[in-house]
Design a protein around this motif. Structure first.
Motif, PDB file in Angstrom:
ATOM      1  N   GLN A 258      92.202  64.587  29.529  1.00  0.00           N
ATOM      2  CA  GLN A 258      92.300  64.377  30.981  1.00  0.00           C
ATOM      3  C   GLN A 258      91.985  62.925  31.335  1.00  0.00           C
ATOM      4  O   GLN A 258      92.710  62.288  32.111  1.00  0.00           O
ATOM      5  N   ASP A 259      90.936  62.405  30.737  1.00  0.00           N
ATOM      6  CA  ASP A 259      90.590  60.997  30.971  1.00  0.00           C
ATOM      7  C   ASP A 259      91.696  60.085  30.475  1.00  0.00           C
ATOM      8  O   ASP A 259      92.094  59.135  31.160  1.00  0.00           O
ATOM      9  N   PHE A 260      92.226  60.390  29.308  1.00  0.00           N
ATOM     10  CA  PHE A 260      93.280  59.570  28.717  1.00  0.00           C
ATOM     11  C   PHE A 260      94.523  59.539  29.611  1.00  0.00           C
ATOM     12  O   PHE A 260      95.098  58.485  29.885  1.00  0.00           O
ATOM     13  N   ILE A 261      94.918  60.698  30.114  1.00  0.00           N
ATOM     14  CA  ILE A 261      96.144  60.793  30.916  1.00  0.00           C
ATOM     15  C   ILE A 261      95.941  60.206  32.317  1.00  0.00           C
ATOM     16  O   ILE A 261      96.710  59.367  32.782  1.00  0.00           O
ATOM     17  N   LEU A 262      94.896  60.658  32.985  1.00  0.00           N
ATOM     18  CA  LEU A 262      94.700  60.246  34.380  1.00  0.00           C
ATOM     19  C   LEU A 262      94.313  58.783  34.514  1.00  0.00           C
ATOM     20  O   LEU A 262      94.526  58.181  35.573  1.00  0.00           O
ATOM     21  N   MET A 263      93.773  58.206  33.445  1.00  0.00           N
ATOM     22  CA  MET A 263      93.416  56.786  33.485  1.00  0.00           C
ATOM     23  C   MET A 263      94.541  55.899  32.951  1.00  0.00           C
ATOM     24  O   MET A 263      94.360  54.696  32.776  1.00  0.00           O
ATOM     25  N   ASN A 264      95.687  56.513  32.658  1.00  0.00           N
ATOM     26  CA  ASN A 264      96.891  55.742  32.326  1.00  0.00           C
ATOM     27  C   ASN A 264      96.700  54.829  31.105  1.00  0.00           C
ATOM     28  O   ASN A 264      97.239  53.737  31.024  1.00  0.00           O
ATOM     29  N   LYS A 265      95.902  55.293  30.153  1.00  0.00           N
ATOM     30  CA  LYS A 265      95.615  54.466  28.978  1.00  0.00           C
ATOM     31  C   LYS A 265      96.749  54.552  27.965  1.00  0.00           C
ATOM     32  O   LYS A 265      97.478  55.556  27.902  1.00  0.00           O
ATOM     33  N   THR A 266      96.882  53.508  27.173  1.00  0.00           N
ATOM     34  CA  THR A 266      97.884  53.473  26.106  1.00  0.00           C
ATOM     35  C   THR A 266      97.171  53.500  24.758  1.00  0.00           C
ATOM     36  O   THR A 266      96.303  52.660  24.490  1.00  0.00           O
ATOM     37  N   LEU A 267      97.533  54.473  23.931  1.00  0.00           N
ATOM     38  CA  LEU A 267      97.023  54.566  22.563  1.00  0.00           C
ATOM     39  C   LEU A 267      98.206  54.371  21.631  1.00  0.00           C
ATOM     40  O   LEU A 267      99.200  55.095  21.729  1.00  0.00           O
ATOM     41  N   CYS A 268      98.138  53.379  20.761  1.00  0.00           N
ATOM     42  CA  CYS A 268      99.308  53.088  19.920  1.00  0.00           C
ATOM     43  C   CYS A 268      98.881  52.676  18.516  1.00  0.00           C
ATOM     44  O   CYS A 268      97.752  52.251  18.272  1.00  0.00           O
ATOM     45  N   GLY A 269      99.813  52.818  17.598  1.00  0.00           N
ATOM     46  CA  GLY A 269      99.615  52.341  16.243  1.00  0.00           C
ATOM     47  C   GLY A 269     100.309  51.004  16.049  1.00  0.00           C
ATOM     48  O   GLY A 269     100.998  50.504  16.950  1.00  0.00           O
ATOM     49  N   THR A 270     100.128  50.444  14.876  1.00  0.00           N
ATOM     50  CA  THR A 270     100.831  49.207  14.545  1.00  0.00           C
ATOM     51  C   THR A 270     100.910  49.065  13.033  1.00  0.00           C
ATOM     52  O   THR A 270     100.046  49.544  12.304  1.00  0.00           O
ATOM     53  N   VAL A 271     101.972  48.446  12.571  1.00  0.00           N
ATOM     54  CA  VAL A 271     102.101  48.076  11.168  1.00  0.00           C
ATOM     55  C   VAL A 271     102.372  46.580  11.119  1.00  0.00           C
ATOM     56  O   VAL A 271     103.155  46.046  11.925  1.00  0.00           O
ATOM     57  N   PHE A 272     101.670  45.884  10.256  1.00  0.00           N
ATOM     58  CA  PHE A 272     101.787  44.430  10.132  1.00  0.00           C
ATOM     59  C   PHE A 272     101.487  43.737  11.462  1.00  0.00           C
ATOM     60  O   PHE A 272     101.993  42.653  11.745  1.00  0.00           O
ATOM     61  N   GLY A 273     100.664  44.402  12.309  1.00  0.00           N
ATOM     62  CA  GLY A 273     100.341  43.828  13.597  1.00  0.00           C
ATOM     63  C   GLY A 273     101.540  43.669  14.508  1.00  0.00           C
ATOM     64  O   GLY A 273     101.512  42.882  15.456  1.00  0.00           O
ATOM     65  N   SER A 274     102.609  44.441  14.235  1.00  0.00           N
ATOM     66  CA  SER A 274     103.869  44.308  14.987  1.00  0.00           C
ATOM     67  C   SER A 274     104.388  42.875  14.941  1.00  0.00           C
ATOM     68  O   SER A 274     105.041  42.402  15.881  1.00  0.00           O
ATOM     69  N   CYS A 275     104.100  42.187  13.835  1.00  0.00           N
ATOM     70  CA  CYS A 275     104.616  40.826  13.608  1.00  0.00           C
ATOM     71  C   CYS A 275     105.895  40.888  12.780  1.00  0.00           C
ATOM     72  O   CYS A 275     106.093  41.815  11.992  1.00  0.00           O
ATOM     73  N   ASN A 276     106.735  39.897  12.943  1.00  0.00           N
ATOM     74  CA  ASN A 276     107.940  39.751  12.139  1.00  0.00           C
ATOM     75  C   ASN A 276     107.660  38.762  11.009  1.00  0.00           C
ATOM     76  O   ASN A 276     107.402  37.583  11.272  1.00  0.00           O
ATOM     77  N   PRO A 277     107.684  39.228   9.754  1.00  0.00           N
ATOM     78  CA  PRO A 277     107.309  38.340   8.647  1.00  0.00           C
ATOM     79  C   PRO A 277     108.073  37.021   8.618  1.00  0.00           C
ATOM     80  O   PRO A 277     107.482  35.959   8.387  1.00  0.00           O
ATOM     81  N   LYS A 278     109.379  37.070   8.851  1.00  0.00           N
ATOM     82  CA  LYS A 278     110.197  35.868   8.678  1.00  0.00           C
ATOM     83  C   LYS A 278     109.871  34.776   9.689  1.00  0.00           C
ATOM     84  O   LYS A 278     110.050  33.591   9.402  1.00  0.00           O
ATOM     85  N   SER A 279     109.383  35.156  10.873  1.00  0.00           N
ATOM     86  CA  SER A 279     109.072  34.145  11.883  1.00  0.00           C
ATOM     87  C   SER A 279     107.580  33.978  12.117  1.00  0.00           C
ATOM     88  O   SER A 279     107.088  32.858  12.300  1.00  0.00           O
ATOM     89  N   ASP A 280     106.832  35.063  12.077  1.00  0.00           N
ATOM     90  CA  ASP A 280     105.424  34.969  12.452  1.00  0.00           C
ATOM     91  C   ASP A 280     104.536  34.386  11.365  1.00  0.00           C
ATOM     92  O   ASP A 280     103.492  33.799  11.664  1.00  0.00           O
ATOM     93  N   ILE A 281     104.914  34.527  10.098  1.00  0.00           N
ATOM     94  CA  ILE A 281     104.131  33.866   9.055  1.00  0.00           C
ATOM     95  C   ILE A 281     104.202  32.351   9.234  1.00  0.00           C
ATOM     96  O   ILE A 281     103.197  31.643   9.106  1.00  0.00           O
ATOM     97  N   ALA A 282     105.372  31.847   9.591  1.00  0.00           N
ATOM     98  CA  ALA A 282     105.508  30.414   9.862  1.00  0.00           C
ATOM     99  C   ALA A 282     104.697  30.013  11.091  1.00  0.00           C
ATOM    100  O   ALA A 282     104.062  28.945  11.117  1.00  0.00           O
ATOM    101  N   LEU A 283     104.700  30.866  12.129  1.00  0.00           N
ATOM    102  CA  LEU A 283     103.912  30.579  13.331  1.00  0.00           C
ATOM    103  C   LEU A 283     102.431  30.514  12.997  1.00  0.00           C
ATOM    104  O   LEU A 283     101.708  29.605  13.448  1.00  0.00           O
ATOM    105  N   LEU A 284     101.953  31.463  12.205  1.00  0.00           N
ATOM    106  CA  LEU A 284     100.542  31.479  11.826  1.00  0.00           C
ATOM    107  C   LEU A 284     100.182  30.277  10.967  1.00  0.00           C
ATOM    108  O   LEU A 284      99.083  29.720  11.086  1.00  0.00           O
ATOM    109  N   ALA A 285     101.100  29.860  10.109  1.00  0.00           N
ATOM    110  CA  ALA A 285     100.869  28.655   9.312  1.00  0.00           C
ATOM    111  C   ALA A 285     100.707  27.435  10.214  1.00  0.00           C
ATOM    112  O   ALA A 285      99.846  26.576   9.980  1.00  0.00           O
TER     113      ALA A 285
END
Length: 385
Positions: free
Chosen positions: A313-340
């Protein structure tokens, strides 16, 4: 050729450092000499059998409890040779591994979501992703698996070309290893998946390698308050160096702290990155999340964990978002260069994340340090004598 690697023969047993046979790369594959490998907690979970499918599932599929496997997926190194048809890589190139392979052609890659690549999702299957056969073998001829199709706990490995990202040859190879897993996963959990913005309050639960990168992702994204939560005194004392403004030992301890900091609003974003997510962790993290806030589950659960305790009830009525992620939702080909680039500008700290460097022969001691909470990130440095 012969090389050396840390091999797991049975769940619960130590890594065995020994010679193995490595075939030349075939079409679409690359032979890499490793320079460094990060010690990710996932490989310790693999060693302990915590990420294995239930025995009844394996029996139903006609699969053994486990097969001999070379560990490691967070690596950097130098290309030695390439197989037929490989474009974009040549001997001498400096590379970072990506446990998320990127085909560049599936629906997800074409939509800008390389981290969901169909090829990448198959990296836990046996054999090479190119043709299903094996390049790694024990000295007595048995096939060897290689974790995430990387096998970075080895002096040399053969991987598919789409599991590599080229980096600038002047970029230091030891800190570059962290760009293969810990840093994009943690940074992206805050900056990409949670969408942290200037002035936000962020809570990071678990501040090992991934969590510390999440703290940095929040800082770089402009968060005003960052609460680092970890039971380890060492990790809590290290967190301010990377951007944490406050610390707490547990999520329960953080509730009153965050309530006071936000005048009762609670955190805009919560990143959950402990060594392994348990059943009670999600509800505790959602308690820290404000109305309309985002809670990102970054750590892995055991395969047998199918449900969690959430106050719906708290989760729904408070409009919260619960989500997963893999690789931080980063794109290896572009974000590794950005992090570098962020590292080179001094905004992203990589060298400081490396608590200690180890020889390959000392890998079991290194993981003992990791499980004891003495490391932010340990690294196998293949250049150590």
């Amino acid at each position: 050729m012969r090389s050396r690697a840390a091999i797991l023969y049975e769940y619960g047993r130590p890594w065995s450092v020994e010679e193995f046979e490595l075939d030349p790369p075939k079409a679409g594959e690359v032979l890499v000499r490793l320079a460094a490998t990060g010690l990710c907690h996932s490989d310790e979970h693999i060693r302990q059998g915590k990420l294995a499918a239930p025995p009844e599932t394996l029996r139903a599929l006609g699969l053994p409890a486990m097969s001999p496997t070379i560990g490691g997926h967070e690596g950097s190194g130098v290309v030695v040779d390439v197989g037929a048809g490989v474009a974009g890589f040549a001997p001498g190139d400096h590379v970072v591994t990506s446990f998320v392979a990127v085909c560049g052609q599936c629906r997800w890659c074409a939509s800008g979501m390389e981290y969901l690549c169909d090829t990448g999702s198959g990296t836990l299957a046996p054999g090479m992703p190119t043709d299903g056969t094996f390049r790694h073998h024990t000295i007595d001829g048995r096939h060897l698996g290689h974790v995430s199709k990387i096998g970075a706990f080895a002096e040399h490995t053969v991987v598919a070309a789409n599991s590599l990202v080229k980096i600038d040859p002047h970029f230091p190879l030891v800190p570059a290893a962290l760009l293969a897993c810990a840093v994009p996963t943690g940074y992206g959990s805050a900056a990409r998946r949670a969408g942290v913005r200037g002035g936000d309050t962020v809570v990071v639960i678990g501040t090992g390698g991934i969590g510390t990168a999440a703290v940095q992702g929040a800082r770089i994204s402009g968060a005003a308050r960052i609460v680092a939560v970890d039971v380890s005194d060492f990790k809590r004392s290290s967190a301010p160096q990377f951007g944490a403004t406050h610390t707490a030992a547990t999520a329960a301890d953080a509730v009153e702290l965050v309530r006071d900091l936000t005048r009762g609003v609670m955190a805009d974003a919560v990143v959950v990155s402990p060594a392994m997510i348990g059943e009670a962790d999600v509800g505790a993290a959602l308690t820290l999340t404000r109305k309309g806030g985002t809670c990102v589950l970054t750590g892995l659960p055991a395969p047998a964990t199918h449900s969690v305790a959430v106050a719906l009830q708290d989760f729904i009525l408070m409009n919260k978002t619960l989500c997963g992620t893999v690789f931080g939702s980063c794109n290896p080909k572009s974000d590794i260069a950005l992090l570098a680039t962020l590292y080179e500008s001094g905004r992203l700290l990589l060298d400081e994340m490396i608590t200690k460097r180890y020889r390959l022969d000392d890998i079991n001691d290194a993981y003992a340090d990791l499980t004891a909470g003495r490391l932010i990130r340990g690294v196998i440095d293949f250049g150590l004598a």
